[in-house]
Design a protein around this motif. Structure first.
Motif, mmCIF file in Angstrom:
data_model
loop_
_atom_site.group_PDB
_atom_site.id
_atom_site.type_symbol
_atom_site.label_atom_id
_atom_site.label_comp_id
_atom_site.label_asym_id
_atom_site.label_seq_id
_atom_site.Cartn_x
_atom_site.Cartn_y
_atom_site.Cartn_z
ATOM 1 N N ASN A 258 -10.533 6.248 -6.026
ATOM 2 C CA ASN A 258 -10.808 5.883 -7.413
ATOM 3 C C ASN A 258 -9.622 5.104 -7.959
ATOM 4 O O ASN A 258 -8.474 5.453 -7.693
ATOM 5 C CB ASN A 258 -11.059 7.131 -8.257
ATOM 6 C CG ASN A 258 -11.751 6.814 -9.557
ATOM 7 O OD1 ASN A 258 -12.443 5.814 -9.675
ATOM 8 N ND2 ASN A 258 -11.564 7.680 -10.534
ATOM 9 N N LYS A 259 -9.912 4.055 -8.704
ATOM 10 C CA LYS A 259 -8.845 3.262 -9.301
ATOM 11 C C LYS A 259 -8.755 3.609 -10.776
ATOM 12 O O LYS A 259 -9.710 3.411 -11.529
ATOM 13 C CB LYS A 259 -9.129 1.768 -9.105
ATOM 14 C CG LYS A 259 -7.927 0.905 -9.373
ATOM 15 C CD LYS A 259 -8.168 -0.503 -8.863
ATOM 16 C CE LYS A 259 -6.873 -1.268 -8.853
ATOM 17 N NZ LYS A 259 -7.044 -2.612 -8.299
ATOM 18 N N GLU A 260 -7.613 4.149 -11.168
ATOM 19 C CA GLU A 260 -7.383 4.545 -12.556
ATOM 20 C C GLU A 260 -6.145 3.833 -13.074
ATOM 21 O O GLU A 260 -5.076 3.939 -12.478
ATOM 22 C CB GLU A 260 -7.195 6.064 -12.664
ATOM 23 C CG GLU A 260 -8.432 6.852 -12.265
ATOM 24 C CD GLU A 260 -8.211 8.348 -12.327
ATOM 25 O OE1 GLU A 260 -7.195 8.793 -12.902
ATOM 26 O OE2 GLU A 260 -9.055 9.077 -11.777
ATOM 27 N N GLY B 203 -5.331 0.813 -12.843
ATOM 28 C CA GLY B 203 -4.802 -0.114 -11.849
ATOM 29 C C GLY B 203 -4.178 0.534 -10.635
ATOM 30 O O GLY B 203 -3.645 -0.148 -9.771
ATOM 31 N N ILE B 204 -4.239 1.860 -10.533
ATOM 32 C CA ILE B 204 -3.630 2.585 -9.406
ATOM 33 C C ILE B 204 -4.717 3.328 -8.633
ATOM 34 O O ILE B 204 -5.525 4.052 -9.217
ATOM 35 C CB ILE B 204 -2.563 3.592 -9.911
ATOM 36 C CG1 ILE B 204 -1.456 2.835 -10.643
ATOM 37 C CG2 ILE B 204 -2.004 4.418 -8.760
ATOM 38 C CD1 ILE B 204 -0.471 3.729 -11.352
ATOM 39 N N TRP B 205 -4.714 3.145 -7.315
ATOM 40 C CA TRP B 205 -5.676 3.833 -6.464
ATOM 41 C C TRP B 205 -5.253 5.280 -6.264
ATOM 42 O O TRP B 205 -4.095 5.568 -5.969
ATOM 43 C CB TRP B 205 -5.790 3.147 -5.113
ATOM 44 C CG TRP B 205 -6.593 1.890 -5.156
ATOM 45 C CD1 TRP B 205 -6.117 0.615 -5.195
ATOM 46 C CD2 TRP B 205 -8.009 1.786 -5.180
ATOM 47 N NE1 TRP B 205 -7.156 -0.273 -5.243
ATOM 48 C CE2 TRP B 205 -8.335 0.418 -5.227
ATOM 49 C CE3 TRP B 205 -9.053 2.723 -5.164
ATOM 50 C CZ2 TRP B 205 -9.656 -0.040 -5.260
ATOM 51 C CZ3 TRP B 205 -10.360 2.262 -5.185
ATOM 52 C CH2 TRP B 205 -10.646 0.902 -5.239
ATOM 53 N N GLN C 147 -6.441 8.773 -4.106
ATOM 54 C CA GLN C 147 -7.243 9.202 -2.969
ATOM 55 C C GLN C 147 -7.426 10.710 -2.991
ATOM 56 O O GLN C 147 -6.458 11.464 -3.165
ATOM 57 C CB GLN C 147 -6.562 8.763 -1.667
ATOM 58 C CG GLN C 147 -7.367 9.054 -0.464
ATOM 59 C CD GLN C 147 -6.694 8.613 0.819
ATOM 60 O OE1 GLN C 147 -7.157 8.967 1.867
ATOM 61 N NE2 GLN C 147 -5.620 7.869 0.764
ATOM 62 N N GLU D 68 -8.377 -0.135 0.207
ATOM 63 C CA GLU D 68 -8.173 -0.385 -1.224
ATOM 64 C C GLU D 68 -7.997 -1.881 -1.490
ATOM 65 O O GLU D 68 -8.594 -2.437 -2.416
ATOM 66 C CB GLU D 68 -6.963 0.409 -1.726
ATOM 67 C CG GLU D 68 -7.195 1.906 -1.712
ATOM 68 C CD GLU D 68 -5.916 2.729 -1.758
ATOM 69 O OE1 GLU D 68 -4.808 2.147 -1.802
ATOM 70 O OE2 GLU D 68 -6.025 3.974 -1.752
ATOM 71 N N ASP E 129 -10.473 -4.464 -3.619
ATOM 72 C CA ASP E 129 -9.919 -5.300 -4.690
ATOM 73 C C ASP E 129 -10.207 -6.785 -4.477
ATOM 74 O O ASP E 129 -10.321 -7.541 -5.435
ATOM 75 C CB ASP E 129 -8.404 -5.097 -4.804
ATOM 76 C CG ASP E 129 -8.038 -3.795 -5.496
ATOM 77 O OD1 ASP E 129 -8.885 -3.232 -6.220
ATOM 78 O OD2 ASP E 129 -6.892 -3.341 -5.312
ATOM 79 N N ASN F 59 -15.786 -8.554 -7.944
ATOM 80 C CA ASN F 59 -14.805 -8.108 -8.941
ATOM 81 C C ASN F 59 -14.394 -9.237 -9.881
ATOM 82 O O ASN F 59 -13.962 -8.988 -10.997
ATOM 83 C CB ASN F 59 -13.544 -7.562 -8.258
ATOM 84 C CG ASN F 59 -13.782 -6.243 -7.574
ATOM 85 O OD1 ASN F 59 -14.471 -5.385 -8.087
ATOM 86 N ND2 ASN F 59 -13.224 -6.093 -6.390
#
Length: 158
Positions: free
Chosen positions: A52-54, A56-58, A60, A75, A79, A84
Motif C-alpha cells: 500500500n502506498k501512503e 508517497g511511501i510504500w 508492505q 513497487e 509506479d 498512473n
C-alpha cells in the motif's frame, strides 16, 4: 450483487511481473480491486504480500515472506504504469475543457468536461488527439461527458 460490489469489480487492475533470470526467474501477479485498496502480490496463486502506498511511501504487510529487493522492484513497476499518469496528462492537455478524469480500471476512463465548452467541437478534438496521449499500445476506452451529464461520447484506442 450490490452496487458497491459492482463498482469494486469494475476497478480491478491486474499486472504480471517477472523477476530474476534463468532458473531464478519468478512470476508474480499483482492485483488491486479498487483505487482505495492495497495491491495484493501473488506467486503461484499464493498471497505473498500486501503493498500500500501512503503519503508517497510504500508499506508492505507480510514482509517476512517476501524478498526486499523484489518488493522494491514491484513497487517501482507499479509506479511506472502508464495508467498512473494518463488522467493528469488529459487534464493538463485540455485544461480549459476537462474538469475531471476518473480511472475506472486500466482500460476505462471517465472524462467530465467543464461547463460552457462547445462539446461537439471538443468531441472531434479529443477523438483525434487522445491516441497520441495514450502512447503505449493497450486497449482503452474513454467515456466523455459534458458538465451536466446530458451528452456523452465514447472513444476507443487500441
Amino acid at each position: 450483487m450490490s452496487e458497491n460490489n459492482m463498482e469494486t469489480s469494475n476497478k480491478l487492475i491486474s499486472l504480471d511481473y517477472i523477476f530474476g533470470e534463468g532458473e531464478q526467474i519468478r512470476a508474480f501477479q499483482i492485483v488491486r480491486f479498487s483505487a482505495k485498496e492495497p495491491w495484493l502480490v501473488f506467486e503461484n496463486g499464493l498471497l505473498l504480500s500486501t503493498l500500500n502506498k501512503e503519503n508517497g511511501i510504500w508499506i508492505q504487510i507480510g514482509a517476512d515472506r517476501f524478498q526486499d529487493e523484489c518488493a522494491v522492484n514491484i513497487e517501482k513497476f507499479i509506479d511506472q504504469q502508464h495508467f498512473n499518469f494518463l488522467p493528469g496528462k488529459i487534464k493538463t492537455h485540455w485544461f480549459e475543457a476537462v474538469e475531471e478524469v476518473v480511472m475506472q480500471n486500466d482500460s476505462l476512463y471517465l472524462v467530465v468536461c467543464k461547463p460552457d465548452i462547445e462539446f461537439s467541437r471538443f468531441k472531434n478534438v479529443f477523438a483525434s488527439f487522445i491516441p497520441e496521449l495514450v502512447e503505449e499500445e493497450w486497449a482503452v476506452e474513454f467515456k466523455v461527458y459534458n458538465s451536466d451529464f446530458e451528452d456523452e461520447f465514447m472513444v476507443r484506442v487500441f
